[in-house]
Write a protein that holds these residues in place. Sequence first.
Motif, PDB file in Angstrom:
ATOM      1  N   MET A 332      20.366 -45.621  36.876  1.00 34.13           N
ATOM      2  CA  MET A 332      20.117 -44.819  38.077  1.00 34.13           C
ATOM      3  C   MET A 332      19.491 -45.702  39.149  1.00 34.13           C
ATOM      4  N   LYS A 333      19.899 -45.500  40.388  1.00 31.16           N
ATOM      5  CA  LYS A 333      19.432 -46.364  41.466  1.00 31.16           C
ATOM      6  C   LYS A 333      18.030 -46.015  41.951  1.00 31.16           C
ATOM      7  N   SER A 334      17.609 -44.762  41.754  1.00 30.68           N
ATOM      8  CA  SER A 334      16.346 -44.301  42.336  1.00 30.68           C
ATOM      9  C   SER A 334      15.149 -44.663  41.462  1.00 30.68           C
ATOM     10  N   GLU A 335      14.270 -45.475  42.013  1.00 34.21           N
ATOM     11  CA  GLU A 335      13.027 -45.810  41.314  1.00 34.21           C
ATOM     12  C   GLU A 335      12.115 -44.597  41.251  1.00 34.21           C
ATOM     13  N   GLU A 336      12.210 -43.720  42.268  1.00 41.65           N
ATOM     14  CA  GLU A 336      11.365 -42.525  42.289  1.00 41.65           C
ATOM     15  C   GLU A 336      11.714 -41.589  41.133  1.00 41.65           C
ATOM     16  N   ILE A 337      12.997 -41.465  40.804  1.00 41.52           N
ATOM     17  CA  ILE A 337      13.385 -40.596  39.685  1.00 41.52           C
ATOM     18  C   ILE A 337      12.880 -41.182  38.370  1.00 41.52           C
ATOM     19  N   ARG A 338      12.974 -42.503  38.234  1.00 41.16           N
ATOM     20  CA  ARG A 338      12.425 -43.125  37.026  1.00 41.16           C
ATOM     21  C   ARG A 338      10.918 -42.907  36.943  1.00 41.16           C
ATOM     22  N   ALA A 339      10.241 -43.001  38.090  1.00 44.07           N
ATOM     23  CA  ALA A 339       8.791 -42.783  38.097  1.00 44.07           C
ATOM     24  C   ALA A 339       8.449 -41.370  37.664  1.00 44.07           C
ATOM     25  N   LEU A 340       9.218 -40.380  38.129  1.00 42.60           N
ATOM     26  CA  LEU A 340       8.988 -38.993  37.722  1.00 42.60           C
ATOM     27  C   LEU A 340       9.202 -38.848  36.215  1.00 42.60           C
ATOM     28  N   PHE A 341      10.260 -39.468  35.693  1.00 45.87           N
ATOM     29  CA  PHE A 341      10.526 -39.400  34.257  1.00 45.87           C
ATOM     30  C   PHE A 341       9.364 -39.971  33.451  1.00 45.87           C
ATOM     31  N   PHE A 342       8.873 -41.143  33.836  1.00 45.17           N
ATOM     32  CA  PHE A 342       7.797 -41.766  33.073  1.00 45.17           C
ATOM     33  C   PHE A 342       6.496 -40.988  33.198  1.00 45.17           C
ATOM     34  N   SER A 343       6.244 -40.434  34.395  1.00 42.29           N
ATOM     35  CA  SER A 343       5.038 -39.627  34.580  1.00 42.29           C
ATOM     36  C   SER A 343       5.051 -38.416  33.669  1.00 42.29           C
ATOM     37  N   GLN A 344       6.186 -37.711  33.613  1.00 43.91           N
ATOM     38  CA  GLN A 344       6.303 -36.548  32.740  1.00 43.91           C
ATOM     39  C   GLN A 344       6.276 -36.946  31.266  1.00 43.91           C
ATOM     40  N   LEU A 345       6.929 -38.062  30.957  1.00 44.92           N
ATOM     41  CA  LEU A 345       6.957 -38.545  29.574  1.00 44.92           C
ATOM     42  C   LEU A 345       5.544 -38.741  29.037  1.00 44.92           C
ATOM     43  N   MET A 346       4.667 -39.304  29.878  1.00 47.62           N
ATOM     44  CA  MET A 346       3.311 -39.615  29.424  1.00 47.62           C
ATOM     45  C   MET A 346       2.358 -38.441  29.588  1.00 47.62           C
ATOM     46  N   THR A 347       2.821 -37.344  30.188  1.00 46.31           N
ATOM     47  CA  THR A 347       1.993 -36.152  30.334  1.00 46.31           C
ATOM     48  C   THR A 347       2.086 -35.253  29.111  1.00 46.31           C
ATOM     49  N   VAL A 348       3.279 -35.117  28.565  1.00 48.15           N
ATOM     50  CA  VAL A 348       3.497 -34.238  27.412  1.00 48.15           C
ATOM     51  C   VAL A 348       3.001 -34.946  26.154  1.00 48.15           C
ATOM     52  N   SER A 349       2.123 -34.281  25.415  1.00 48.13           N
ATOM     53  CA  SER A 349       1.477 -34.938  24.281  1.00 48.13           C
ATOM     54  C   SER A 349       2.487 -35.459  23.261  1.00 48.13           C
ATOM     55  N   ARG A 350       3.552 -34.693  23.009  1.00 41.80           N
ATOM     56  CA  ARG A 350       4.537 -35.124  22.006  1.00 41.80           C
ATOM     57  C   ARG A 350       5.252 -36.392  22.442  1.00 41.80           C
ATOM     58  N   THR A 351       5.753 -36.428  23.688  1.00 47.02           N
ATOM     59  CA  THR A 351       6.506 -37.594  24.142  1.00 47.02           C
ATOM     60  C   THR A 351       5.585 -38.757  24.520  1.00 47.02           C
ATOM     61  N   ALA A 352       4.331 -38.457  24.875  1.00 49.46           N
ATOM     62  CA  ALA A 352       3.394 -39.544  25.185  1.00 49.46           C
ATOM     63  C   ALA A 352       3.200 -40.456  23.984  1.00 49.46           C
ATOM     64  N   LYS A 353       3.214 -39.877  22.793  1.00 47.48           N
ATOM     65  CA  LYS A 353       3.091 -40.698  21.581  1.00 47.48           C
ATOM     66  C   LYS A 353       4.279 -41.638  21.454  1.00 47.48           C
TER      67      LYS A 353
END
Length: 372
Positions: A332-353
Amino acid sequence: MSQNQVVSFDGALSINELRRVIPFYGPHITMVIQSEPGCGKSSLLAAIAEDNGDAWRKPGDVCPGDKFDYIYVDCPVKDSMDVGAYIPDRDAKQLQFYASELFMTKSPKPKYIMLDEMMKSSKMLQVIWTRLALERMAGDIPLPDGSVVFATSNNETDGVGDGMLAHGGNRVMRVRMKKPNHTAWLGWSAEHGISPIIQTWVALNQRALASYLDGGQEDNPYIFRPGSKALSFVSPRSLAKSDIVVRNADRFGPEVTKTALAGVIGKAAADSMVAFLQLEKEIIQTSEAIANPDTAPIPEKPAAQVMMALNAIQDLQTQDDLSAFMTYMKRMKSEEIRALFFSQLMTVSRTAKLGRNNAEVCGWVEKNFDLI
Protein backbone atom coordinates in the motif's frame (compact mmCIF):
# COMPACT_ATOMS: atom_id res chain seq x y z
CA MET A 1 7.69 8.99 33.87
CA SER A 2 6.03 7.12 36.73
CA GLN A 3 3.00 5.08 35.70
CA ASN A 4 1.01 6.78 38.46
CA GLN A 5 1.59 10.30 37.17
CA VAL A 6 -1.32 12.10 35.52
CA VAL A 7 -0.58 14.48 32.68
CA SER A 8 -3.29 16.79 31.38
CA PHE A 9 -2.81 20.33 30.13
CA ASP A 10 -6.21 21.52 28.90
CA GLY A 11 -8.23 21.65 32.10
CA ALA A 12 -9.82 18.23 31.59
CA LEU A 13 -8.95 14.60 32.25
CA SER A 14 -9.37 11.62 29.95
CA ILE A 15 -11.45 8.64 31.00
CA ASN A 16 -8.25 6.63 31.50
CA GLU A 17 -6.81 9.33 33.76
CA LEU A 18 -10.06 9.43 35.74
CA ARG A 19 -10.16 5.69 36.35
CA ARG A 20 -6.73 6.05 37.95
CA VAL A 21 -7.34 9.14 40.10
CA ILE A 22 -10.85 8.34 41.40
CA PRO A 23 -9.62 5.41 43.56
CA PHE A 24 -6.76 7.59 44.85
CA TYR A 25 -8.69 10.78 45.65
CA GLY A 26 -12.04 9.10 46.27
CA PRO A 27 -11.61 8.01 49.90
CA HIS A 28 -10.79 11.64 50.81
CA ILE A 29 -12.93 13.85 48.57
CA THR A 30 -15.88 13.26 46.26
CA MET A 31 -15.15 13.89 42.61
CA VAL A 32 -17.93 15.20 40.35
CA ILE A 33 -17.12 14.30 36.74
CA GLN A 34 -18.70 16.49 34.05
CA SER A 35 -18.77 16.18 30.27
CA GLU A 36 -21.11 16.56 27.34
CA PRO A 37 -23.57 13.74 26.55
CA GLY A 38 -22.37 10.35 25.37
CA CYS A 39 -18.71 10.63 26.31
CA GLY A 40 -18.54 7.54 28.53
CA LYS A 41 -18.94 8.90 32.07
CA SER A 42 -21.33 6.11 33.03
CA SER A 43 -18.72 3.48 32.11
CA LEU A 44 -16.33 4.65 34.82
CA LEU A 45 -17.69 2.35 37.54
CA ALA A 46 -17.20 -0.79 35.44
CA ALA A 47 -13.74 0.39 34.38
CA ILE A 48 -12.70 0.87 38.01
CA ALA A 49 -14.06 -2.56 38.93
CA GLU A 50 -11.98 -4.05 36.12
CA ASP A 51 -8.89 -2.21 37.35
CA ASN A 52 -9.53 -3.54 40.86
CA GLY A 53 -9.56 -7.09 39.49
CA ASP A 54 -13.23 -7.49 40.43
CA ALA A 55 -15.91 -9.18 38.31
CA TRP A 56 -18.70 -6.57 38.60
CA ARG A 57 -19.54 -4.88 35.28
CA LYS A 58 -23.16 -3.71 35.44
CA PRO A 59 -26.06 -3.12 37.84
CA GLY A 60 -27.57 -6.42 38.88
CA ASP A 61 -24.28 -8.33 38.86
CA VAL A 62 -23.80 -10.44 42.01
CA CYS A 63 -20.10 -11.06 42.62
CA PRO A 64 -19.43 -12.45 46.12
CA GLY A 65 -15.70 -12.72 45.45
CA ASP A 66 -15.22 -9.02 44.71
CA LYS A 67 -13.17 -6.91 47.11
CA PHE A 68 -15.67 -4.03 46.85
CA ASP A 69 -19.43 -3.59 46.48
CA TYR A 70 -20.20 -1.56 43.33
CA ILE A 71 -23.34 0.55 43.49
CA TYR A 72 -24.74 2.45 40.52
CA VAL A 73 -27.32 5.12 41.34
CA ASP A 74 -29.35 6.62 38.47
CA CYS A 75 -30.06 9.82 40.35
CA PRO A 76 -32.76 11.50 38.21
CA VAL A 77 -35.14 8.54 38.58
CA LYS A 78 -34.75 8.21 42.36
CA ASP A 79 -36.80 9.77 45.13
CA SER A 80 -36.18 9.96 48.86
CA MET A 81 -37.82 6.60 49.57
CA ASP A 82 -35.28 4.93 47.29
CA VAL A 83 -32.57 5.99 49.73
CA GLY A 84 -34.33 5.04 52.95
CA ALA A 85 -36.93 6.13 55.45
CA TYR A 86 -37.48 6.81 59.15
CA ILE A 87 -39.75 4.12 60.59
CA PRO A 88 -41.41 4.34 64.04
CA ASP A 89 -39.91 2.08 66.72
CA ARG A 90 -42.87 1.62 69.03
CA ASP A 91 -40.86 0.10 71.88
CA ALA A 92 -38.29 2.92 71.90
CA LYS A 93 -40.94 5.52 71.00
CA GLN A 94 -38.66 7.08 68.42
CA LEU A 95 -37.93 6.99 64.72
CA GLN A 96 -35.22 4.71 63.33
CA PHE A 97 -33.62 5.06 59.92
CA TYR A 98 -33.94 2.08 57.57
CA ALA A 99 -31.54 2.34 54.63
CA SER A 100 -32.51 1.11 51.19
CA GLU A 101 -30.91 -2.18 50.11
CA LEU A 102 -29.52 -0.13 47.23
CA PHE A 103 -26.55 0.76 49.44
CA MET A 104 -25.86 -2.83 50.59
CA THR A 105 -25.34 -1.71 54.18
CA LYS A 106 -25.48 -5.29 55.48
CA SER A 107 -22.31 -6.10 53.54
CA PRO A 108 -19.11 -5.23 55.43
CA LYS A 109 -17.14 -4.63 52.22
CA PRO A 110 -16.13 -1.06 51.28
CA LYS A 111 -18.25 0.47 48.53
CA TYR A 112 -17.73 2.22 45.23
CA ILE A 113 -20.86 4.34 44.75
CA MET A 114 -21.39 6.23 41.50
CA LEU A 115 -24.08 8.90 41.59
CA ASP A 116 -24.86 9.12 37.88
CA GLU A 117 -26.35 12.40 36.61
CA MET A 118 -26.35 13.72 40.18
CA MET A 119 -26.81 17.37 39.16
CA LYS A 120 -30.14 16.54 37.49
CA SER A 121 -31.63 15.44 40.82
CA SER A 122 -34.26 17.41 42.68
CA LYS A 123 -33.03 19.81 45.38
CA MET A 124 -34.30 17.45 48.09
CA LEU A 125 -32.27 14.57 46.70
CA GLN A 126 -29.21 16.74 46.19
CA VAL A 127 -29.25 17.32 49.96
CA ILE A 128 -29.29 13.54 50.48
CA TRP A 129 -26.51 12.99 47.94
CA THR A 130 -24.50 15.76 49.60
CA ARG A 131 -24.52 13.91 52.91
CA LEU A 132 -23.49 10.70 51.16
CA ALA A 133 -20.73 12.54 49.29
CA LEU A 134 -19.37 14.54 52.21
CA GLU A 135 -19.92 12.30 55.21
CA ARG A 136 -19.96 8.86 53.56
CA MET A 137 -23.34 8.24 55.21
CA ALA A 138 -26.27 6.36 53.67
CA GLY A 139 -28.89 8.21 55.68
CA ASP A 140 -27.76 7.61 59.26
CA ILE A 141 -25.62 4.58 58.44
CA PRO A 142 -21.88 5.13 57.85
CA LEU A 143 -20.23 3.43 54.91
CA PRO A 144 -17.34 1.03 55.65
CA ASP A 145 -13.85 2.52 55.77
CA GLY A 146 -12.22 2.78 52.35
CA SER A 147 -15.49 3.48 50.55
CA VAL A 148 -15.45 5.81 47.54
CA VAL A 149 -18.29 8.02 46.36
CA PHE A 150 -18.10 9.87 43.05
CA ALA A 151 -20.65 11.53 40.81
CA THR A 152 -21.18 12.31 37.14
CA SER A 153 -23.20 14.94 35.31
CA ASN A 154 -23.26 17.00 32.16
CA ASN A 155 -21.69 20.42 31.80
CA GLU A 156 -23.94 23.29 32.80
CA THR A 157 -23.20 24.75 29.35
CA ASP A 158 -24.77 21.68 27.70
CA GLY A 159 -28.18 23.07 28.63
CA VAL A 160 -29.70 19.74 29.69
CA GLY A 161 -30.72 20.64 33.24
CA ASP A 162 -27.57 20.25 35.36
CA GLY A 163 -26.85 22.60 38.23
CA MET A 164 -25.21 22.77 41.62
CA LEU A 165 -25.33 25.41 44.34
CA ALA A 166 -22.03 27.21 44.98
CA HIS A 167 -21.65 26.00 48.55
CA GLY A 168 -22.16 22.44 47.34
CA GLY A 169 -19.60 22.81 44.58
CA ASN A 170 -17.09 24.17 47.08
CA ARG A 171 -17.22 20.90 49.04
CA VAL A 172 -16.32 18.54 46.21
CA MET A 173 -13.76 18.24 43.41
CA ARG A 174 -15.40 19.16 40.11
CA VAL A 175 -13.45 17.85 37.11
CA ARG A 176 -14.26 18.09 33.43
CA MET A 177 -13.83 14.89 31.42
CA LYS A 178 -12.39 15.11 27.93
CA LYS A 179 -14.54 13.98 25.07
CA PRO A 180 -12.59 11.09 23.50
CA ASN A 181 -11.15 12.15 20.15
CA HIS A 182 -11.03 9.86 17.13
CA THR A 183 -7.71 8.31 18.17
CA ALA A 184 -8.93 7.40 21.65
CA TRP A 185 -12.26 6.10 20.36
CA LEU A 186 -10.63 4.00 17.64
CA GLY A 187 -8.44 2.36 20.27
CA TRP A 188 -11.47 1.57 22.42
CA SER A 189 -13.55 0.36 19.46
CA ALA A 190 -10.82 -2.00 18.27
CA GLU A 191 -10.55 -3.52 21.75
CA HIS A 192 -14.33 -3.97 21.92
CA GLY A 193 -14.94 -5.40 18.45
CA ILE A 194 -16.90 -2.52 16.92
CA SER A 195 -17.57 -2.96 13.19
CA PRO A 196 -14.62 -1.98 10.97
CA ILE A 197 -17.10 -0.03 8.83
CA ILE A 198 -17.82 2.31 11.74
CA GLN A 199 -14.13 2.47 12.62
CA THR A 200 -13.26 3.36 9.03
CA TRP A 201 -15.92 6.08 8.95
CA VAL A 202 -14.53 7.61 12.15
CA ALA A 203 -10.93 7.38 10.90
CA LEU A 204 -11.91 9.33 7.77
CA ASN A 205 -14.39 11.71 9.47
CA GLN A 206 -12.39 12.72 12.50
CA ARG A 207 -14.36 15.90 13.19
CA ALA A 208 -17.38 13.70 14.03
CA LEU A 209 -15.81 13.33 17.49
CA ALA A 210 -14.99 17.00 17.95
CA SER A 211 -16.57 18.86 20.86
CA TYR A 212 -18.63 22.03 20.65
CA LEU A 213 -16.29 23.32 23.36
CA ASP A 214 -13.37 23.15 20.91
CA GLY A 215 -14.65 26.17 19.04
CA GLY A 216 -14.90 26.51 15.27
CA GLN A 217 -17.51 23.74 15.09
CA GLU A 218 -20.49 25.85 14.11
CA ASP A 219 -20.77 24.10 10.73
CA ASN A 220 -20.12 20.59 12.08
CA PRO A 221 -23.24 18.59 11.14
CA TYR A 222 -22.45 15.56 13.30
CA ILE A 223 -21.93 16.67 16.90
CA PHE A 224 -23.99 17.67 19.92
CA ARG A 225 -24.52 21.43 20.28
CA PRO A 226 -26.40 23.13 23.12
CA GLY A 227 -29.73 24.50 22.02
CA SER A 228 -29.98 22.22 19.01
CA LYS A 229 -33.29 20.41 18.60
CA ALA A 230 -31.51 17.34 17.25
CA LEU A 231 -31.82 14.44 19.70
CA SER A 232 -29.61 12.09 17.65
CA PHE A 233 -25.97 12.98 17.08
CA VAL A 234 -22.54 11.39 16.93
CA SER A 235 -20.95 10.61 20.27
CA PRO A 236 -18.71 7.79 21.49
CA ARG A 237 -21.85 6.18 22.95
CA SER A 238 -24.05 6.50 19.86
CA LEU A 239 -21.29 5.20 17.58
CA ALA A 240 -21.05 2.05 19.70
CA LYS A 241 -24.84 1.64 19.69
CA SER A 242 -24.92 1.89 15.89
CA ASP A 243 -22.86 -1.32 15.64
CA ILE A 244 -25.97 -3.55 15.65
CA VAL A 245 -27.45 -1.55 12.77
CA VAL A 246 -24.31 -1.68 10.60
CA ARG A 247 -23.75 -5.40 11.18
CA ASN A 248 -27.29 -6.16 9.98
CA ALA A 249 -27.36 -3.82 6.99
CA ASP A 250 -27.63 -6.66 4.48
CA ARG A 251 -30.66 -8.05 6.29
CA PHE A 252 -32.73 -4.88 6.06
CA GLY A 253 -31.30 -3.01 3.08
CA PRO A 254 -29.92 0.54 2.69
CA GLU A 255 -33.10 2.55 3.28
CA VAL A 256 -34.04 0.83 6.55
CA THR A 257 -30.39 0.96 7.61
CA LYS A 258 -30.13 4.69 6.88
CA THR A 259 -33.33 5.42 8.81
CA ALA A 260 -32.17 3.33 11.77
CA LEU A 261 -28.73 4.96 11.79
CA ALA A 262 -30.29 8.44 11.61
CA GLY A 263 -32.19 7.60 14.79
CA VAL A 264 -28.91 6.80 16.54
CA ILE A 265 -26.20 9.08 15.13
CA GLY A 266 -28.23 11.71 13.26
CA LYS A 267 -29.14 12.15 9.59
CA ALA A 268 -25.88 13.71 8.40
CA ALA A 269 -23.77 10.89 9.83
CA ALA A 270 -26.24 8.23 8.65
CA ASP A 271 -26.17 9.51 5.05
CA SER A 272 -22.38 9.47 5.10
CA MET A 273 -21.97 6.10 6.81
CA VAL A 274 -24.38 4.25 4.51
CA ALA A 275 -22.04 5.08 1.62
CA PHE A 276 -19.29 3.20 3.47
CA LEU A 277 -21.40 0.05 3.48
CA GLN A 278 -20.63 -0.34 -0.22
CA LEU A 279 -16.91 -0.55 0.55
CA GLU A 280 -17.32 -4.08 1.87
CA LYS A 281 -17.81 -5.23 -1.72
CA GLU A 282 -14.43 -3.79 -2.70
CA ILE A 283 -12.18 -5.05 0.07
CA ILE A 284 -10.04 -8.16 -0.05
CA GLN A 285 -10.60 -10.65 2.74
CA THR A 286 -7.81 -10.83 5.29
CA SER A 287 -7.45 -14.55 4.65
CA GLU A 288 -6.68 -13.90 0.96
CA ALA A 289 -4.12 -11.23 1.81
CA ILE A 290 -2.44 -13.64 4.23
CA ALA A 291 -2.47 -16.53 1.77
CA ASN A 292 -1.13 -14.44 -1.14
CA PRO A 293 0.60 -11.37 0.36
CA ASP A 294 2.65 -10.64 -2.77
CA THR A 295 -0.15 -10.98 -5.33
CA ALA A 296 -3.52 -10.36 -3.63
CA PRO A 297 -5.16 -7.24 -5.15
CA ILE A 298 -4.92 -3.89 -3.38
CA PRO A 299 -8.26 -1.97 -3.31
CA GLU A 300 -8.11 1.24 -5.31
CA LYS A 301 -10.04 3.43 -2.86
CA PRO A 302 -8.09 4.56 0.23
CA ALA A 303 -11.23 4.09 2.35
CA ALA A 304 -11.35 0.42 1.34
CA GLN A 305 -7.66 0.07 2.25
CA VAL A 306 -8.40 1.56 5.67
CA MET A 307 -11.25 -0.90 6.17
CA MET A 308 -8.97 -3.79 5.20
CA ALA A 309 -6.40 -2.69 7.77
CA LEU A 310 -9.05 -2.44 10.50
CA ASN A 311 -10.62 -5.76 9.49
CA ALA A 312 -7.26 -7.43 9.90
CA ILE A 313 -7.01 -6.34 13.55
CA GLN A 314 -9.98 -8.57 14.29
CA ASP A 315 -8.82 -11.43 12.02
CA LEU A 316 -5.10 -11.89 12.77
CA GLN A 317 -4.45 -14.85 15.05
CA THR A 318 -0.81 -15.94 14.73
CA GLN A 319 2.68 -14.56 14.13
CA ASP A 320 2.64 -16.10 10.65
CA ASP A 321 -0.66 -14.30 9.91
CA LEU A 322 0.83 -10.99 11.04
CA SER A 323 4.06 -11.40 9.09
CA ALA A 324 2.15 -12.25 5.91
CA PHE A 325 -0.22 -9.30 6.34
CA MET A 326 2.76 -7.03 6.96
CA THR A 327 4.11 -8.07 3.57
CA TYR A 328 0.74 -7.22 2.02
CA MET A 329 0.55 -3.85 3.83
CA LYS A 330 3.95 -2.82 2.48
CA ARG A 331 2.41 -2.79 -1.00
CA MET A 332 0.00 0.00 0.00
CA LYS A 333 1.31 3.44 -0.89
CA SER A 334 -0.15 5.31 2.10
CA GLU A 335 2.11 5.57 5.12
CA GLU A 336 -0.84 7.01 7.06
CA ILE A 337 -2.88 3.82 6.55
CA ARG A 338 0.05 1.72 7.76
CA ALA A 339 0.36 4.01 10.78
CA LEU A 340 -3.33 3.52 11.60
CA PHE A 341 -2.91 -0.26 11.29
CA PHE A 342 0.08 -0.35 13.64
CA SER A 343 -1.58 2.00 16.13
CA GLN A 344 -4.65 -0.23 16.31
CA LEU A 345 -2.53 -3.38 16.34
CA MET A 346 -0.72 -2.20 19.47
CA THR A 347 -3.91 -0.95 21.15
CA VAL A 348 -5.79 -4.26 21.22
CA SER A 349 -4.38 -6.45 23.97
CA ARG A 350 -4.60 -9.66 21.92
CA THR A 351 -2.82 -8.32 18.83
CA ALA A 352 -0.38 -6.19 20.86
CA LYS A 353 1.16 -9.43 22.11
CA LEU A 354 1.69 -10.48 18.49
CA GLY A 355 3.11 -7.09 17.55
CA ARG A 356 5.58 -6.89 20.40
CA ASN A 357 7.11 -10.19 19.31
CA ASN A 358 7.17 -9.52 15.58
CA ALA A 359 10.50 -8.27 14.23
CA GLU A 360 8.93 -6.54 11.21
CA VAL A 361 6.44 -4.66 13.35
CA CYS A 362 9.12 -3.58 15.84
CA GLY A 363 11.35 -2.42 12.98
CA TRP A 364 8.59 -0.36 11.36
CA VAL A 365 7.53 1.23 14.66
CA GLU A 366 11.13 2.18 15.45
CA LYS A 367 11.52 3.93 12.09
CA ASN A 368 8.08 5.54 12.02
CA PHE A 369 7.28 6.24 15.68
CA ASP A 370 6.34 9.85 14.87
CA LEU A 371 3.47 8.65 12.67
CA ILE A 372 1.70 6.60 15.34
